[in-house]
Design a protein around this motif. Structure first.
Motif, PDB file in Angstrom:
ATOM      1  N   ASP A 109       0.845  -1.238  -0.031  1.00  0.00           N
ATOM      2  CA  ASP A 109      -0.076   0.072   0.035  1.00  0.00           C
ATOM      3  C   ASP A 109       0.859   1.288  -0.075  1.00  0.00           C
ATOM      4  OD1 ASP A 109      -2.335  -1.506   0.195  1.00  0.00           O
ATOM      5  OD2 ASP A 109      -3.018  -1.043   2.177  1.00  0.00           O
TER       6      ASP A 109
ATOM      7  N   LYS B  11      -4.760   4.201  -0.560  1.00  0.00           N
ATOM      8  CA  LYS B  11      -5.248   4.906   0.765  1.00  0.00           C
ATOM      9  C   LYS B  11      -6.607   4.217   1.164  1.00  0.00           C
ATOM     10  CE  LYS B  11      -1.704   7.833   0.533  1.00  0.00           C
ATOM     11  NZ  LYS B  11      -0.531   7.820   1.512  1.00  0.00           N
ATOM     12  N   HIS B  12      -6.854   4.230   2.257  1.00  0.00           N
ATOM     13  CA  HIS B  12      -7.945   3.674   2.871  1.00  0.00           C
ATOM     14  C   HIS B  12      -8.754   4.859   3.842  1.00  0.00           C
ATOM     15  CE1 HIS B  12      -7.087  -0.387   1.242  1.00  0.00           C
ATOM     16  NE2 HIS B  12      -5.789  -0.381   1.829  1.00  0.00           N
ATOM     17  N   SER B  13     -10.068   5.090   3.617  1.00  0.00           N
ATOM     18  CA  SER B  13     -10.729   5.922   4.337  1.00  0.00           C
ATOM     19  C   SER B  13     -10.997   5.375   5.602  1.00  0.00           C
ATOM     20  CB  SER B  13     -12.117   6.121   3.512  1.00  0.00           C
ATOM     21  OG  SER B  13     -12.942   4.996   3.256  1.00  0.00           O
TER      22      SER B  13
ATOM     23  N   LYS C 163      -9.497   0.284   9.759  1.00  0.00           N
ATOM     24  CA  LYS C 163      -8.189   1.045   9.428  1.00  0.00           C
ATOM     25  C   LYS C 163      -7.722   1.524  10.610  1.00  0.00           C
ATOM     26  CE  LYS C 163      -6.406   5.212   7.311  1.00  0.00           C
ATOM     27  NZ  LYS C 163      -5.836   5.881   8.323  1.00  0.00           N
TER      28      LYS C 163
ATOM     29  N   ASP D 257      -3.986   0.575  11.963  1.00  0.00           N
ATOM     30  CA  ASP D 257      -3.162   1.776  12.295  1.00  0.00           C
ATOM     31  C   ASP D 257      -2.473   1.245  13.731  1.00  0.00           C
ATOM     32  OD1 ASP D 257      -3.392   2.902  10.105  1.00  0.00           O
ATOM     33  OD2 ASP D 257      -4.955   4.458  10.906  1.00  0.00           O
TER      34      ASP D 257
ATOM     35  N   GLY E 108       6.842   4.557   2.220  1.00  0.00           N
ATOM     36  CA  GLY E 108       5.656   5.549   1.761  1.00  0.00           C
ATOM     37  C   GLY E 108       6.025   6.892   1.606  1.00  0.00           C
TER      38      GLY E 108
ATOM     39  N   GLN F  68      -8.150   1.799  -6.877  1.00  0.00           N
ATOM     40  CA  GLN F  68      -7.260   2.639  -7.056  1.00  0.00           C
ATOM     41  C   GLN F  68      -6.393   2.277  -8.233  1.00  0.00           C
ATOM     42  OE1 GLN F  68      -5.953   4.505  -3.318  1.00  0.00           O
ATOM     43  NE2 GLN F  68      -7.445   3.421  -2.253  1.00  0.00           N
TER      44      GLN F  68
END
Length: 384
Positions: free
Chosen positions: A269, A275-277, A282, A286, A304, A382
């Motif tokens: 990623d 990206k993930h909302s 999530k 994280d 990243g 994406q």
């Protein structure tokens, strides 16, 4: 940026550079290693807590700060299994982890910058060895060294992950090369690297789809998974576990071991700019980032921060390059789809048969079913 800066390699990916059966711990660990190596027998006795409470405290505070890292990581494997067995080895979990386990576990974890319970790195990445040392690492030449109850289903579950992690070494090495090639504007090199990654994904997927061959969903849920739970969001522990003599007596609510602590997908990623909302999964992922080995965290973060691959591919005007980029995004989405299928069959379906159980909560407290689908779909959407 080089893989070796993070203790990684093309040949082994995030797997340990050492094999745990070749790491000799100091004499003070004698009783600890013996207990770990006979853990399945201690568990079967029905008195595993009684036996573990008799272990000496080897006073590791000073040793853990100065010992070679491979020894500390090997000790993490042994102690984290003992800790999990102590907590989950009887019908009711304890409120306290005794000092003879708590103090060395915390000393080791603090040296490594990880939480003081079983991590994915201890369960998978550092917990393997080749059977034939003269032959390459492969699924038919590797064994799980430290077990809980043992058996084919437990072994196979871990070894499939080992095989996947090894194949992912190509992804990690190519990620580093792609960062350099895209910065240099070398579209042909980027395309070649992406095509090679696509082939590696095929090998990864071939391993992943073999999970049901020797790991039965019912056996996994009832005989393998219970040992790897943590002490967060777990009603049986209601607020966490007290580490006797530590943390001012405050209970520690820590996440259990889960394949979501693997660094492969987060690294991809990061490379591809996916990206993930915001959603509960999530937030959970994280949080899990801090359960990974520190060098693996740094690798994901550095990839990243440095990757300009998405922008370079989008602006290149080279359709074959875009196709190669998109093929890799689709491979990650495919991997997530298989993960979703396994979550449904190995956890959701099994949990649904237990009255009062929440079938949508995965290992480590993951709110997985709804949000795994969402993350898979975001990934697939994406493409360039």
């Amino acid at each position: 940026m080089h893989l070796s800066d993070y203790g990684l390699s093309r040949e082994r990916g995030f797997l340990s550079a050492f094999e745990i059966d070749e790491i000799a711990l100091p004499a003070r660990f004698g009783a600890i290693v013996e207990a770990a190596e006979t853990l399945s027998g201690l568990i079967t006795s029905g008195r595993v807590r009684d036996w573990l409470e008799r272990l000496p405290d080897p006073d590791l505070a000073e040793w853990a700060q100065t010992a070679p890292e491979e020894q500390v990581r090997a000790a993490m494997v042994r102690y984290s299994f003992l800790v999990q067995a102590y907590v989950w080895g009887h019908a009711e979990p304890p409120r306290h982890l005794p000092a003879n386990l708590a103090k060395p576990m915390v000393a080791i974890a603090e040296r490594l910058g990880q939480a003081p319970l079983l991590p994915y790195s201890g369960y998978v990445l550092d917990n393997w060895a080749r059977i034939d040392k003269a032959a390459p690492l492969s699924l038919d030449n590797v064994r799980m060294v430290q077990n809980f109850a043992g058996g084919e289903d437990e072994n196979w579950f871990v070894l499939i992950h080992v095989a996947i992690e090894q194949e992912a070494g190509v992804l990690l090495d190519n990620a580093v090369q792609l960062i350099a090639a895209s910065a240099a504007g070398d579209a042909a090199r980027c395309e070649a690297l992406l095509l090679e990654m696509n082939d590696a994904w095929e090998r990864i997927y071939a391993h992943f789809k073999r999970m049901p061959e020797r790991c039965d969903p019912y056996v996994y849920f009832h005989r393998v998974r219970p040992w790897i739970h943590g002490w967060a969001n777990n009603p049986a522990l209601n607020g966490g576990l007290v580490y006797e003599g530590l943390y001012n007596g405050q209970p520690q609510a820590l996440r259990g071991q889960t394949g979501s602590q693997s660094s492969i997908v987060p690294a991809m990623d990061a490379l591809f700019g996916v990206k993930h909302s915001d959603d509960p999964l999530k937030a959970f992922l994280d949080e899990l980032h801090h359960y990974r080995p520190v060098p693996h965290r740094r690798f994901i973060e550095d990839v990243g921060a440095r990757s300009q691959l998405r922008g370079f591919v989008a602006e290149s005007g080279v359709q074959s390059l875009k196709d190669a980029f998109n093929a890799n995004l689709e491979q990650v989405a495919r991997f997530r789809t298989r993960h979703l299928e396994y979550a449904a069959s190995y956890i959701n379906k099994q949990a649904s048969s237990i009255p009062g159980n929440d079938p949508d909560v995965g290992t480590g407290g993951t709110p997985f079913m709804k949000y795994l689908k969402k993350h898979r779909d975001e990934n697939a959407a994406q493409v360039i």
